[in-house]
Design an enzyme around this catalytic site. Structure first.
Site, PDB file in Angstrom:
ATOM      1  N   HIS A   1       0.796  -1.230   0.000  1.00  0.00           N
ATOM      2  CA  HIS A   1       0.000   0.000   0.000  1.00  0.00           C
ATOM      3  C   HIS A   1       0.826   1.276   0.000  1.00  0.00           C
ATOM      4  O   HIS A   1       0.284   2.367  -0.095  1.00  0.00           O
ATOM      5  CB  HIS A   1      -0.980   0.020   1.175  1.00  0.00           C
ATOM      6  CG  HIS A   1      -0.335   0.415   2.466  1.00  0.00           C
ATOM      7  ND1 HIS A   1       0.330  -0.484   3.244  1.00  0.00           N
ATOM      8  CD2 HIS A   1      -0.234   1.610   3.090  1.00  0.00           C
ATOM      9  CE1 HIS A   1       0.813   0.135   4.312  1.00  0.00           C
ATOM     10  NE2 HIS A   1       0.492   1.401   4.248  1.00  0.00           N
TER      11      HIS A   1
HETATM   12  C1  UD1 Z   1      -2.020   5.429   5.934  1.00  0.00           C
HETATM   13  C2  UD1 Z   1      -0.719   5.921   6.578  1.00  0.00           C
HETATM   14  C3  UD1 Z   1       0.296   4.795   6.613  1.00  0.00           C
HETATM   15  C4  UD1 Z   1      -0.280   3.519   7.209  1.00  0.00           C
HETATM   16  C5  UD1 Z   1      -1.555   3.152   6.448  1.00  0.00           C
HETATM   17  C6  UD1 Z   1      -2.201   1.881   6.991  1.00  0.00           C
HETATM   18  C7  UD1 Z   1      -0.243   8.304   6.201  1.00  0.00           C
HETATM   19  C8  UD1 Z   1       0.587   9.274   5.476  1.00  0.00           C
HETATM   20  N1  UD1 Z   1      -0.142   7.029   5.799  1.00  0.00           N
HETATM   21  O1  UD1 Z   1      -1.774   5.184   4.557  1.00  0.00           O
HETATM   22  O2  UD1 Z   1       1.398   5.221   7.404  1.00  0.00           O
HETATM   23  O3  UD1 Z   1       0.655   2.465   7.118  1.00  0.00           O
HETATM   24  O4  UD1 Z   1      -2.468   4.239   6.560  1.00  0.00           O
HETATM   25  O5  UD1 Z   1      -3.240   1.423   6.171  1.00  0.00           O
HETATM   26  O6  UD1 Z   1      -0.971   8.689   7.086  1.00  0.00           O
HETATM   27  N2  UD1 Z   1      -9.070   4.687   1.505  1.00  0.00           N
HETATM   28  C9  UD1 Z   1     -10.316   4.118   1.406  1.00  0.00           C
HETATM   29  N3  UD1 Z   1     -10.945   3.734   2.552  1.00  0.00           N
HETATM   30  C10 UD1 Z   1     -10.393   3.896   3.772  1.00  0.00           C
HETATM   31  C11 UD1 Z   1      -9.122   4.497   3.863  1.00  0.00           C
HETATM   32  C12 UD1 Z   1      -8.467   4.879   2.730  1.00  0.00           C
HETATM   33  O7  UD1 Z   1     -10.853   3.950   0.333  1.00  0.00           O
HETATM   34  O8  UD1 Z   1     -11.016   3.520   4.778  1.00  0.00           O
HETATM   35  C13 UD1 Z   1      -8.338   5.052   0.271  1.00  0.00           C
HETATM   36  C14 UD1 Z   1      -8.636   6.412  -0.232  1.00  0.00           C
HETATM   37  O9  UD1 Z   1      -8.712   6.321  -1.609  1.00  0.00           O
HETATM   38  C15 UD1 Z   1      -7.416   7.220   0.140  1.00  0.00           C
HETATM   39  C16 UD1 Z   1      -6.321   6.184   0.107  1.00  0.00           C
HETATM   40  O10 UD1 Z   1      -6.962   4.966   0.491  1.00  0.00           O
HETATM   41  O11 UD1 Z   1      -7.206   8.261  -0.724  1.00  0.00           O
HETATM   42  C17 UD1 Z   1      -5.170   6.467   1.010  1.00  0.00           C
HETATM   43  O12 UD1 Z   1      -5.610   6.643   2.354  1.00  0.00           O
HETATM   44  P1  UD1 Z   1      -4.736   7.531   3.366  1.00  0.00           P
HETATM   45  O13 UD1 Z   1      -5.431   7.640   4.640  1.00  0.00           O
HETATM   46  O14 UD1 Z   1      -4.329   8.784   2.710  1.00  0.00           O
HETATM   47  O15 UD1 Z   1      -3.373   6.741   3.576  1.00  0.00           O
HETATM   48  P2  UD1 Z   1      -2.991   5.212   3.504  1.00  0.00           P
HETATM   49  O16 UD1 Z   1      -2.414   4.933   2.172  1.00  0.00           O
HETATM   50  O17 UD1 Z   1      -4.076   4.324   4.003  1.00  0.00           O
END
Ligand code: UD1
Length: 361
Positions: free
Chosen positions: A203
């Protein structure tokens, strides 16, 4: 005394569960969920399975660019902290929720306690590395999981308020390992046999945001002649779809939705090897005694590599395949991450620290 705990993303729910249980023995805890992760499979399931109390506040921030997401959290957390006036704020790990929580509290002169302080990958292109460094520098109490973390802080001039407590993920693992064996049916559900499959998770932006990296990883997995179980993070699914790779998943690769903690623990425990770019999973692989192949060029969990149980291979097809076929740890494991009493030590040290350094808004 009142402690505010700030969580928002999947790994933080796992870390907060054992700490929250301890904290509530001595303090009133106000639990603040930023809403960074919001899907049921990324958030609620962890609260249900791990018995974490329902958050007192869910700020519903959701996804966005780093600046927008962190900024929105900062403003919303500040409002809650002003209303609640806690004596200290606990933040976990290295996500945008961590940084926003630490910054909001520090600006209000509320002592910040950082759980999992001092980790460094020395790669400032990782958003998590920026979050770690900045959070440590505005924290007053730093709970380190390893000696390396303590030395990293010392190298940056941080020596005061530093406590080596071990890793709270060991506490979580010890508490839930047996429960996972009892309750999870994940192997049966995906149709794999113990010891005869691999698990992969991807991820990190450094992999997901590049089509060639994702294609190389999938290519290597396709070359492996055994089942590979791949629980797909929403960010990864989105990119695979955009790259046209969802339609080309190799036949031996079984995609699943993101898994809950109990399913993930049982799935990892019986895997032959684990491939990942996650920080937490490298450590969980070690705790479960499963060889780990890390799809990155660096790691903040250097002890797992030095001990011979983890190998860094980046996202190159040949290197990934070579590690799957040949990487085999020979060295016996040590207790690298503490005794499984990190949460208890956090409660004790926090109490002592706040008693001697009490400061209010
Ligand atoms: C975040 C953390 C990372 C951690 C990871 C665990 C930061 C910078 N990164 O990354 O350190 O290891 O979480 O999973 O804070 N999305 C969904 N549903 C959700 C959550 C996210 O669809 O419930 C999708 C969205 O499209 C979003 C993308 O995932 O844009 C990224 O989510 P984000 O919270 O920005 O960071 P992670 O990649 O999950």
């Amino acid at each position: 005394m009142k402690i505010a705990s700030i969580v928002g993303a999947r790994p933080q729910f796992i870390k907060c569960a054992p700490v929250s249980r301890e904290i509530r023995k001595d303090y009133q805890e106000v639990l603040i969920h930023t809403g960074q992760h919001y899907d049921h499979g990324m958030s609620e399931i962890f609260f249900e399975e791990l018995g974490i109390p329902k958050p007192d506040y869910n700020l519903g921030i959701g996804s966005g660019t780093h600046g927008h997401q962190t900024g929105a959290m900062l403003a919303a957390i500040e409002d809650v902290l002003e209303r609640e006036g806690p004596d200290a704020v606990i933040v976990y790990g290295d996500t945008n929720s961590t940084l926003a929580g630490a910054l909001a509290a520090a600006k209000l002169h509320i002592p910040v306690a950082h759980v999992e302080a001092g980790l460094r990958s020395f790669d400032r292109r990782m958003p998590e590395e920026v979050n770690r460094v900045l959070t440590d520098h505005c924290s007053e109490i730093l709970f380190c999981p390893t000696k390396t973390a303590v030395s990293n802080l010392a190298a940056e001039g941080i020596r005061k308020g530093v406590f080596l407590v071990g890793d709270v993920m060991v506490d979580a693992m010890n508490y839930n390992r047996g429960v996972a064996e009892e309750r999870s049916r994940i192997l049966e559900n995906v149709g794999v046999e113990p010891g005869d499959y691999l698990v992969v998770t991807v991820h990190r932006p450094s992999n997901t945001d590049r089509r060639d990296s994702m294609a190389a990883i999938l290519g290597a997995l396709g070359d492996v002649e055994r089942p590979v179980v791949f629980p797909v993070h929403p960010r990864t699914r989105k990119f695979l779809d955009e790259y046209g790779l969802l339609a080309k998943i190799p036949a031996n690769v079984i995609l699943t939705e993101p898994l809950g903690y109990l399913d993930m623990i049982r799935l990892m425990a019986h895997a032959e090897k684990i491939l990942t770019d996650s920080g937490g999973i490298q450590k969980e692989a070690y705790l479960l005694g499963v060889p780990c192949i890390t799809l990155r060029e660096n790691t903040e969990w250097v002890e797992t590599v030095e001990s011979g149980w983890n190998v860094l291979v980046g996202a190159e097809r040949d290197r990934v395949l070579d590690a799957v076929l040949h990487f085999s740890p020979t060295v016996r494991q040590k207790n690298l991450f503490g005794e499984g009493n990190a949460s208890l030590l956090i409660r004790k040290f926090l109490g002592r620290y706040l008693d001697t350094n009490q400061r209010r808004l």
